[in-house]
Design an enzyme around this catalytic site. Structure first.
Site, PDB file in Angstrom:
ATOM      1  N   TRP A  10      33.677  37.388  41.024  1.00 51.63           N
ATOM      2  CA  TRP A  10      32.392  37.905  41.509  1.00 51.63           C
ATOM      3  C   TRP A  10      32.550  38.997  42.564  1.00 51.63           C
ATOM      4  O   TRP A  10      31.551  39.563  43.022  1.00 51.63           O
ATOM      5  CB  TRP A  10      31.549  36.756  42.081  1.00 51.63           C
ATOM      6  CG  TRP A  10      30.961  35.870  41.027  1.00 51.63           C
ATOM      7  CD1 TRP A  10      31.024  36.042  39.671  1.00 51.63           C
ATOM      8  CD2 TRP A  10      30.195  34.670  41.245  1.00 51.63           C
ATOM      9  NE1 TRP A  10      30.352  35.025  39.047  1.00 51.63           N
ATOM     10  CE2 TRP A  10      29.835  34.171  39.983  1.00 51.63           C
ATOM     11  CE3 TRP A  10      29.792  33.976  42.390  1.00 51.63           C
ATOM     12  CZ2 TRP A  10      29.080  33.007  39.826  1.00 51.63           C
ATOM     13  CZ3 TRP A  10      29.060  32.815  42.245  1.00 51.63           C
ATOM     14  CH2 TRP A  10      28.700  32.338  40.963  1.00 51.63           C
ATOM     15  N   LYS A  11      33.772  39.242  42.995  1.00 47.59           N
ATOM     16  CA  LYS A  11      34.007  40.242  44.056  1.00 47.59           C
ATOM     17  C   LYS A  11      33.075  39.967  45.236  1.00 47.59           C
ATOM     18  O   LYS A  11      32.816  38.804  45.543  1.00 47.59           O
ATOM     19  CB  LYS A  11      33.823  41.653  43.497  1.00 47.59           C
ATOM     20  CG  LYS A  11      34.537  41.838  42.154  1.00 47.59           C
ATOM     21  CD  LYS A  11      34.648  43.267  41.743  1.00 47.59           C
ATOM     22  CE  LYS A  11      35.251  43.325  40.353  1.00 47.59           C
ATOM     23  NZ  LYS A  11      35.710  44.646  39.989  1.00 47.59           N
ATOM     24  N   HIS A  95      44.834  41.689  43.068  1.00 43.91           N
ATOM     25  CA  HIS A  95      43.819  42.478  42.357  1.00 43.91           C
ATOM     26  C   HIS A  95      43.962  43.944  42.776  1.00 43.91           C
ATOM     27  O   HIS A  95      44.263  44.243  43.931  1.00 43.91           O
ATOM     28  CB  HIS A  95      42.422  41.951  42.698  1.00 43.91           C
ATOM     29  CG  HIS A  95      41.355  42.498  41.812  1.00 43.91           C
ATOM     30  ND1 HIS A  95      40.857  43.771  41.967  1.00 43.91           N
ATOM     31  CD2 HIS A  95      40.706  41.962  40.742  1.00 43.91           C
ATOM     32  CE1 HIS A  95      39.945  43.985  41.025  1.00 43.91           C
ATOM     33  NE2 HIS A  95      39.827  42.905  40.277  1.00 43.91           N
ATOM     34  N   GLU A 164      45.169  44.038  34.075  1.00 47.27           N
ATOM     35  CA  GLU A 164      43.932  44.739  34.414  1.00 47.27           C
ATOM     36  C   GLU A 164      44.214  46.222  34.588  1.00 47.27           C
ATOM     37  O   GLU A 164      44.537  46.676  35.706  1.00 47.27           O
ATOM     38  CB  GLU A 164      43.361  44.167  35.721  1.00 47.27           C
ATOM     39  CG  GLU A 164      42.963  42.713  35.617  1.00 47.27           C
ATOM     40  CD  GLU A 164      41.712  42.442  36.425  1.00 47.27           C
ATOM     41  OE1 GLU A 164      40.746  41.955  35.842  1.00 47.27           O
ATOM     42  OE2 GLU A 164      41.697  42.752  37.629  1.00 47.27           O
ATOM     43  N   GLY A 170      35.477  47.955  36.064  1.00 47.69           N
ATOM     44  CA  GLY A 170      34.173  48.392  36.563  1.00 47.69           C
ATOM     45  C   GLY A 170      33.751  49.755  36.044  1.00 47.69           C
ATOM     46  O   GLY A 170      32.805  50.350  36.563  1.00 47.69           O
ATOM     47  N   SER A 209      36.205  45.549  32.235  1.00 43.80           N
ATOM     48  CA  SER A 209      34.958  45.772  31.488  1.00 43.80           C
ATOM     49  C   SER A 209      34.817  44.872  30.257  1.00 43.80           C
ATOM     50  O   SER A 209      34.354  45.311  29.212  1.00 43.80           O
ATOM     51  CB  SER A 209      34.822  47.254  31.108  1.00 43.80           C
ATOM     52  OG  SER A 209      34.776  48.054  32.285  1.00 43.80           O
ATOM     53  N   GLY A 230      34.615  40.735  35.691  1.00 44.03           N
ATOM     54  CA  GLY A 230      33.901  41.106  36.913  1.00 44.03           C
ATOM     55  C   GLY A 230      32.414  41.207  36.651  1.00 44.03           C
ATOM     56  O   GLY A 230      31.687  40.210  36.605  1.00 44.03           O
ATOM     57  N   GLY A 231      31.925  42.419  36.426  1.00 48.41           N
ATOM     58  CA  GLY A 231      30.489  42.689  36.304  1.00 48.41           C
ATOM     59  C   GLY A 231      29.745  41.757  35.362  1.00 48.41           C
ATOM     60  O   GLY A 231      28.668  41.249  35.682  1.00 48.41           O
TER      61      GLY A 231
HETATM   62  C1  PEP Z   1      37.746  42.543  37.768  1.00 51.34           C
HETATM   63  O1  PEP Z   1      37.139  42.581  38.797  1.00 51.34           O
HETATM   64  O2  PEP Z   1      38.804  41.914  37.736  1.00 51.34           O
HETATM   65  C2  PEP Z   1      37.201  43.202  36.582  1.00 51.34           C
HETATM   66  C3  PEP Z   1      37.906  43.195  35.487  1.00 51.34           C
HETATM   67  O3  PEP Z   1      35.976  43.795  36.700  1.00 51.34           O
HETATM   68  P1  PEP Z   1      35.030  44.353  35.499  1.00 51.34           P
HETATM   69  O4  PEP Z   1      34.950  43.245  34.468  1.00 51.34           O
HETATM   70  O5  PEP Z   1      33.710  44.617  36.139  1.00 51.34           O
HETATM   71  O6  PEP Z   1      35.682  45.565  34.950  1.00 51.34           O
END
Ligand code: PEP
Length: 249
Positions: A10-11, A95, A164, A170, A209, A230-231
């Site tokens: 969730w950051k 991260h 990642e 994001g 994403s 994340g999002g």
């Molecule tokens: C993350 O924060 O690890 C991530 C992958 O974010 P997002 O899914 O928004 O790209």
């Protein structure tokens, strides 16, 4: 043989009341799923609320970061023992946002992973290349360095590696299943060098994403064992569809 592992990062999002609102729409819908590991990594301030509201289910709680000392004069930091105490089962380490904004080096990442394991926490270790590094043909070199330095002295027990690519985080730009599979296969080979056949049991998850629309094709890849989201993990409906990826195929 590897159980899918899907984690929400969730950051710096959600107050305690927003956390509880999410959980009231999410937990009842997924608590009986028996074929996937589900992890939620809220901000520190919501860890207690998540730990309390998932009690009695198999949903696990993770922190997004920690310091590597057990206690001491480190204003503003949180120790691995504090995370265990509040009910965390996992912690995300390395991260790219921590590496980029808070100058975490491979050496710091390694210290944190070792300290987390010493405290009994599972670790979700993030690795990945920037767009510039990919375009210069340096993807595998970056991953090799991050894995070799970050995992020095680290046990494979409860270790999850998250690929990642920084250019996909994001940005709405996802690695294709082919790009993800190529890197995951490479990572598994590197893990085999470190851990032998144990590498076949380790989850290598993809982050960048991930959405309800692309999760099925990513999860269809042989070496993609889960997702760090994340999002798309911020809305209960969206994250529910992601953790149920196979059922909605
Ligand atoms: C993350 O924060 O690890 C991530 C992958 O974010 P997002 O899914 O928004 O790209």
């Amino acid at each position: 043989m590897r159980r899918p592992f899907i984690a929400a990062n969730w950051k710096m999002h959600k107050t305690i009341s927003e956390t509880r609102e999410f959980l009231s729409g999410f937990v009842p819908e997924v608590k009986d799923l028996s074929d996937v590991d589900i992890v939620i990594a809220p901000p520190f301030t919501s860890l207690a609320a998540v730990a309390e509201d998932v009690k009695g289910t198999d949903i696990m709680v993770a922190a997004q970061n920690m310091f590597y000392e057990e206690k001491g004069a480190y204003t503003g930091e949180i120790s691995p023992l504090m995370l265990v105490d509040i009910g965390c089962r996992y912690v995300i380490i390395g991260h790219s946002e921590r590496r980029q904004h808070f100058l975490e080096t491979d050496d710091i990442v390694n210290k944190k992973i070792n300290a987390a394991q010493k405290a009994g926490l599972g670790v979700i270790m993030c690795v990945g290349e920037s767009l510039g590094e990919r375009e210069a043909g340096g993807t595998f070199d970056v991953l090799l360095r991050e894995i070799a330095k970050g995992l020095d002295g680290v046990s494979p027990l409860d270790l999850v590696v998250a690929y990642e690519p920084i250019w996909a985080i994001g940005t709405g730009r996802t690695a294709t299943p082919e790009q993800a599979q190529e890197v995951h296969a490479y990572l598994r080979e590197r893990l085999r060098v470190l851990y032998g056949n144990k590498a076949d049991e380790l989850c290598i998850i993809y982050g960048g994403s991930v959405t309800p629309d692309n999760v099925d094709s990513l999860m269809a890849c042989k070496d993609v064992d889960g997702a760090l989201v994340g999002g798309a993990s911020l809305k209960a409906e969206s994250f529910r569809r992601i953790v149920k990826f196979r059922k909605e195929q």
